[in-house]
Scaffold this active site. Structure first.
Site, PDB file in Angstrom:
ATOM      1  N   LYS A  84       0.816  -1.226   0.000  1.00 57.56           N
ATOM      2  CA  LYS A  84       0.000   0.000   0.000  1.00 57.56           C
ATOM      3  C   LYS A  84       0.844   1.269   0.000  1.00 57.56           C
ATOM      4  CE  LYS A  84      -4.463  -1.433   1.705  1.00 57.56           C
ATOM      5  NZ  LYS A  84      -4.336  -2.869   2.049  1.00 57.56           N
ATOM      6  N   GLU A 106      -9.733   7.391   3.366  1.00 61.07           N
ATOM      7  CA  GLU A 106     -10.617   6.490   4.086  1.00 61.07           C
ATOM      8  C   GLU A 106      -9.810   5.255   4.462  1.00 61.07           C
ATOM      9  OE1 GLU A 106     -10.112   6.378   0.874  1.00 61.07           O
ATOM     10  OE2 GLU A 106      -9.704   4.222   0.706  1.00 61.07           O
ATOM     11  N   SER A 373       1.505  -9.795  -1.116  1.00 63.58           N
ATOM     12  CA  SER A 373       1.186  -8.373  -0.947  1.00 63.58           C
ATOM     13  C   SER A 373       1.587  -7.801   0.402  1.00 63.58           C
ATOM     14  CB  SER A 373      -0.301  -8.146  -1.195  1.00 63.58           C
ATOM     15  OG  SER A 373      -1.081  -9.005  -0.388  1.00 63.58           O
TER      16      SER A 373
HETATM   17  C1  LIG Z   1      -5.162  -3.879   1.490  1.00 61.72           C
HETATM   18  C2  LIG Z   1      -4.465  -5.147   1.211  1.00 61.72           C
HETATM   19  C3  LIG Z   1      -4.861  -5.989   0.146  1.00 61.72           C
HETATM   20  C4  LIG Z   1      -6.066  -5.734  -0.718  1.00 61.72           C
HETATM   21  O1  LIG Z   1      -6.052  -4.552  -1.439  1.00 61.72           O
HETATM   22  P1  LIG Z   1      -5.828  -4.502  -3.008  1.00 61.72           P
HETATM   23  O2  LIG Z   1      -6.126  -3.099  -3.370  1.00 61.72           O
HETATM   24  O3  LIG Z   1      -6.751  -5.479  -3.648  1.00 61.72           O
HETATM   25  O4  LIG Z   1      -4.410  -4.868  -3.249  1.00 61.72           O
HETATM   26  C5  LIG Z   1      -4.125  -7.134  -0.093  1.00 61.72           C
HETATM   27  N1  LIG Z   1      -3.068  -7.470   0.673  1.00 61.72           N
HETATM   28  C6  LIG Z   1      -2.660  -6.697   1.705  1.00 61.72           C
HETATM   29  C7  LIG Z   1      -1.494  -7.138   2.513  1.00 61.72           C
HETATM   30  C8  LIG Z   1      -3.343  -5.525   2.014  1.00 61.72           C
HETATM   31  O5  LIG Z   1      -2.946  -4.773   3.050  1.00 61.72           O
END
Ligand SMILES: *Cc1c(COP(=O)(O)O)cnc(C)c1O
Length: 392
Positions: A84, A106, A373
């Site tokens: 993020k 948000e 992610s």
């Molecule tokens: C917020 C988040 C997501 C989901 O958000 P996307 O916009 O779909 O990427 C996925 N993995 C992690 C670790 C997150 O913090």
């Protein structure tokens, strides 16, 4: 292609009053984001502050078991522990270069709020985070983190007091404070130009992964896989590979508990077309168009809509979207912990789980890159609760 559309999806479905800030932002994307000055400074911040490039890790132990190669793009190693921050640093720099002193955002589970507060502190911007009152109670830890970073966290008491209402509240405040304030949207969704803007900042993931993989093997991967909440980490991984026709692309939605009729977070698989948060997309909604509650064990996947570009990639058959339930994600989580020494976020565990669940369809010796992610430290509370209830 119509401006701001991906095939039939996307657009700018917003009240008249929201058009001026959106138009101003479109212009800023053209003039500022695509300038050399911006790109150089953004790259410097990604290197020196975020810690990029993040590693591309070959999972030797799991690969041996699967008979093909599992690689992880390690966004868990980025500053603040997830992808993020790529987006929030980009939008904070844009805010600064637009001459605005303040950002608002948000947040649902609080991850985007923390990432926004982090980038605001770095670039000396005021920061306000709108958060559903219920989420504020559930995520007090993240509220504290935002406050330590100098942001103000504002509980939203209207509606269901969760993410959906926090977005609406933030939009209203943006309209009233356009001159001084940028709205730092958290995922590759919402009204044009947000899906493009967020993709722009997250596409560093796929660019790095492609170059790193090429350097290690001289080849292109067989497949890239990522979890899909709003769709930002996934589009960040996919964008660089969309034109590489030999590479299969798989997005993974959350199926919730996996029982028939249960609440889930899988609008591409289970939703219908509709408008939410300024975009035409697929949504979890009733026949009357009431948004239905979503559910996933992974807080970041818990959203009833999805970014419009994913719906388009699905529509034209360029990407495939599967589902994984809570239990399957937990299995993948434990496997990665024990066999590879990596504690993944529950969101990312969905992407790994899809590969494990579909291992029979993947050829021997193929190379699969999963976008990891984020890291799982944030999920300890949820994990303990689940494991106490279900054993192990
Ligand atoms: C917020 C988040 C997501 C989901 O958000 P996307 O916009 O779909 O990427 C996925 N993995 C992690 C670790 C997150 O913090």
């Amino acid at each position: 292609m119509k401006k701001g559309y991906f095939g039939d999806f996307g657009g700018q479905f917003v009240p008249e009053l929201l058009m001026p800030p959106l138009l101003e932002l479109e212009e800023a994307v053209e003039k500022i984001v695509h300038s050399d000055e911006f790109q150089q400074e953004f790259t410097r911040l990604l290197t020196d502050f975020v810690g990029r490039p993040t590693a591309l890790t070959h999972c030797a132990n799991i690969s041996r078991e699967l008979g093909f190669n599992l690689w992880l793009k390690r966004e868990d190693l980025a500053h603040t522990g997830a992808h993020k921050v790529n987006n929030t640093v980009g939008q904070a720099l844009l805010t600064k270069m637009m001459g605005k002193p303040r950002m608002l955002a948000e947040t649902g589970a609080g991850q985007h709020g923390v990432a926004t507060a982090t980038a605001a502190a770095l670039l000396d911007l005021e920061c306000e985070i709108y958060m559903g009152a219920i989420d504020v109670k559930r995520q007090s830890h993240n509220v504290r983190r935002m406050e330590l970073l100098g942001a103000r966290c504002i509980p939203v008491e209207s509606g269901t007091q969760t993410l959906k209402d926090a977005i609406n509240a933030a939009m209203r405040v943006w309209i009233a404070n356009q001159q001084t304030t940028h709205y730092c949207f958290g995922t590759a969704a919402g009204a044009h130009p947000f899906p493009l803007l967020v993709r722009e900042f997250q596409s560093v993931i796929g660019r790095e992964a492609k170059a790193q993989f090429k350097e290690k093997t001289g080849e292109m991967p067989y497949m890239v896989v990522a979890c899909v909440g709003g769709g930002s980490n996934a589009i960040g991984m996919f964008h660089e590979f969309v034109e590489e026709e030999s590479v299969k692309i798989v997005g993974v939605e959350a199926a919730g508990t996996g029982e028939p009729g249960c609440t889930n977070s899988a609008p591409i698989n289970l939703g219908t077309p509709g408008v939410l948060h300024g975009m035409n997309t697929l949504l979890l909604q009733t026949e009357e168009g009431q948004i239905m509650p979503s559910h996933s064990i992974a807080p970041g996947l818990d959203y009833p809509g999805v970014g419009p570009e994913h719906v388009h990639l699905h529509d034209i058959g360029r990407a495939q979207y599967g589902t994984v339930n809570d239990h399957q994600a937990l299995n993948a989580f434990q496997m990665l912990c024990r066999k590879e020494g990596i504690l993944p976020a529950l969101e990312s565990s969905h992407a790994v789980a899809w590969v494990l669940e579909n291992r029979k369809s993947i050829p021997k010796d193929a190379n699969v890159i999963v976008n990891l992610s984020g890291r799982g430290d944030k999920d300890m509370g949820i994990l303990e609760e689940y494991l106490n209830k279900h054993g192990k």
